[in-house]
Scaffold this active site. Structure first.
Site, short mmCIF file in Angstrom:
data_model
loop_
_atom_site.label_atom_id
_atom_site.label_comp_id
_atom_site.label_asym_id
_atom_site.label_seq_id
_atom_site.Cartn_x
_atom_site.Cartn_y
_atom_site.Cartn_z
N LYS A 17 32.56 35.97 34.46
CA LYS A 17 33.04 36.02 33.06
C LYS A 17 33.26 34.62 32.54
CE LYS A 17 37.55 34.87 34.19
NZ LYS A 17 38.19 33.59 33.91
N GLY A 110 37.02 29.26 37.49
CA GLY A 110 37.42 29.97 36.27
C GLY A 110 36.38 30.98 35.81
N LEU A 111 35.45 31.32 36.71
CA LEU A 111 34.38 32.27 36.36
C LEU A 111 34.68 33.68 36.87
CD1 LEU A 111 31.41 29.86 37.13
CD2 LEU A 111 31.98 30.78 34.88
N GLY A 113 34.79 35.04 39.89
CA GLY A 113 33.96 35.61 40.96
C GLY A 113 34.76 36.45 41.96
N GLY A 114 35.84 35.89 42.47
CA GLY A 114 36.65 36.61 43.47
C GLY A 114 37.22 37.90 42.90
N SER A 115 37.68 37.86 41.64
CA SER A 115 38.25 39.05 40.99
C SER A 115 37.17 40.10 40.77
CB SER A 115 38.86 38.67 39.64
OG SER A 115 39.85 37.71 39.81
N ASP A 148 42.87 39.18 36.85
CA ASP A 148 41.56 39.28 36.19
C ASP A 148 40.77 40.52 36.59
OD1 ASP A 148 41.82 36.98 34.73
OD2 ASP A 148 40.58 35.74 36.04
O1 C5P Z 1 46.82 36.85 39.30
P1 C5P Z 1 46.09 35.83 40.09
O2 C5P Z 1 46.28 36.01 41.56
O3 C5P Z 1 44.69 35.67 39.70
O4 C5P Z 1 46.78 34.47 39.70
C1 C5P Z 1 46.80 33.33 40.54
C2 C5P Z 1 48.01 32.50 40.18
O5 C5P Z 1 47.88 32.00 38.84
C3 C5P Z 1 49.31 33.29 40.15
O6 C5P Z 1 49.91 33.27 41.44
C4 C5P Z 1 50.14 32.53 39.15
O7 C5P Z 1 50.71 31.38 39.75
C5 C5P Z 1 49.11 32.03 38.15
N1 C5P Z 1 49.02 32.91 36.97
C6 C5P Z 1 49.99 32.84 35.99
N2 C5P Z 1 49.91 33.65 34.89
C7 C5P Z 1 48.87 34.50 34.73
C8 C5P Z 1 47.87 34.58 35.72
C9 C5P Z 1 47.98 33.78 36.83
O8 C5P Z 1 50.94 32.07 36.10
N3 C5P Z 1 48.81 35.26 33.64
#
Ligand code: C5P
Length: 295
Positions: A17, A110-111, A113-115, A148
């Protein structure tokens, strides 16, 4: 997300994305940040192959489809295996699966991929194991794994996402969009970029960009591109500013996606995107992809 059966296996193409718009609306008491972001699916895919196993194991093989995979965990801490285990636990399913993951989407970019890989795992294994979870139940599991995943679960072409990113509202996109993406040599950690973010006074809205998308108006979309994580990402990684400058030099206005480090610019046609991509390859700004919006 695209599925095909191959004998006992289910094969899934999981898309990347781009964030066309990302505003951070504030830090929440739980440590996450409240977002308004517009994401578009693009034609750059990881491929996952799931073959059922009778014994509850999840052996994972990560293969490179042309990108660095050294930083992609191949064991139980890969989000794909976490997703498989979460689905097994939630449904009481005792089966396992052999999983092969071909990475074409670079990590820490930021693309998404993992999600996307993890969302594909939830949908694929729910089908393969016939565990019958409804989309709403899969969304609850997805939100436990990351912010994501929910976007990828329903395979929308374009959506506005709010909350941590897990509340997804699909929106119309009336034209195919063309992009050139550059991933500089180094990546960024999402958690670190959010930690580096500082509140700002003027809050932007995605409304104009969404109107532009609904009318297929590329000029409005490209004028409204925005990412509030750009400044913190630039402070953490000078490659981001260098990449944005390279995109500007070849004619487009550059924009970072998600928490970086990949950046992109929009082109008015596939032809123009290819020309810009070729110039960027000459500049050796990083790895370059020419892609289109695609669900
Ligand atoms: O949700 P995800 O595991 O992708 O997010 C990775 C890290 O990015 C979270 O642990 C958090 O520190 C930060 N994050 C955030 N606010 C968001 C999404 C992610 O602070 N809306």
């Amino acid at each position: 997300m695209r599925f095909r059966r191959q004998g006992p296996s289910l094969v899934v193409d999981a898309p990347a994305k781009l964030n066309l718009f990302l505003e951070v609306c504030g830090k929440r008491p739980d440590g996450y940040h409240e977002l308004e972001t517009v994401m578009v699916s693009i034609g750059l895919f990881d491929t996952l192959r799931f073959t059922p196993l009778p014994d509850g194991r999840f052996p994972l093989r990560v293969l490179s489809g042309g990108v660095e995979t050294a930083c992609v965990p191949a064991g139980d801490d890969n989000l794909v295996v976490l997703a498989a285990r979460l689905l097994a636990t939630a449904t009481g399913c005792r089966q396992g699966a052999q999983i092969e993951l071909v990475k074409r989407i670079p990590a820490a970019s930021g693309l998404g991929g993992g999600s996307s890989d993890a969302a594909a795992t939830l949908v694929a294994l729910n089908r393969l194991w016939q565990t019958g979870l409804a989309p709403r139940e899969l969304h609850l599991l997805a939100a436990q794994l990351g912010s994501d995943l929910n976007f990828f679960l329903g395979s929308p072409l374009l959506a506005v996402c709010r909350g941590r990113g897990e509340y997804v509202e699909p929106r119309p996109l009336l034209r195919r969009l063309h992009f050139v993406i550059v991933r500089p040599p180094s990546g960024l950690s999402t958690a670190e970029v959010f930690r580096e973010w500082r509140p700002h006074t003027v809050r932007r809205s995605a409304a104009d960009l969404l109107d532009g998308a609904a009318q297929g108006d590329c000029t409005t979309i490209s004028r409204q591109l925005f990412n509030a994580l750009t400044a913190p990402a630039e402070r953490l990684n000078p490659d981001v500013a260098r990449t944005l400058r390279a995109l500007e030099r070849v004619g487009g206005s550059g924009q970072m996606t998600g928490s970086g480090s990949a950046c992109f610019s929009m082109a008015i046609s596939r032809r123009q995107a290819r020309v810009v991509g070729a110039r960027l390859r000459q500049l050796r700004a990083g790895r370059v992809w020419v892609v289109e919006s695609c669900s």
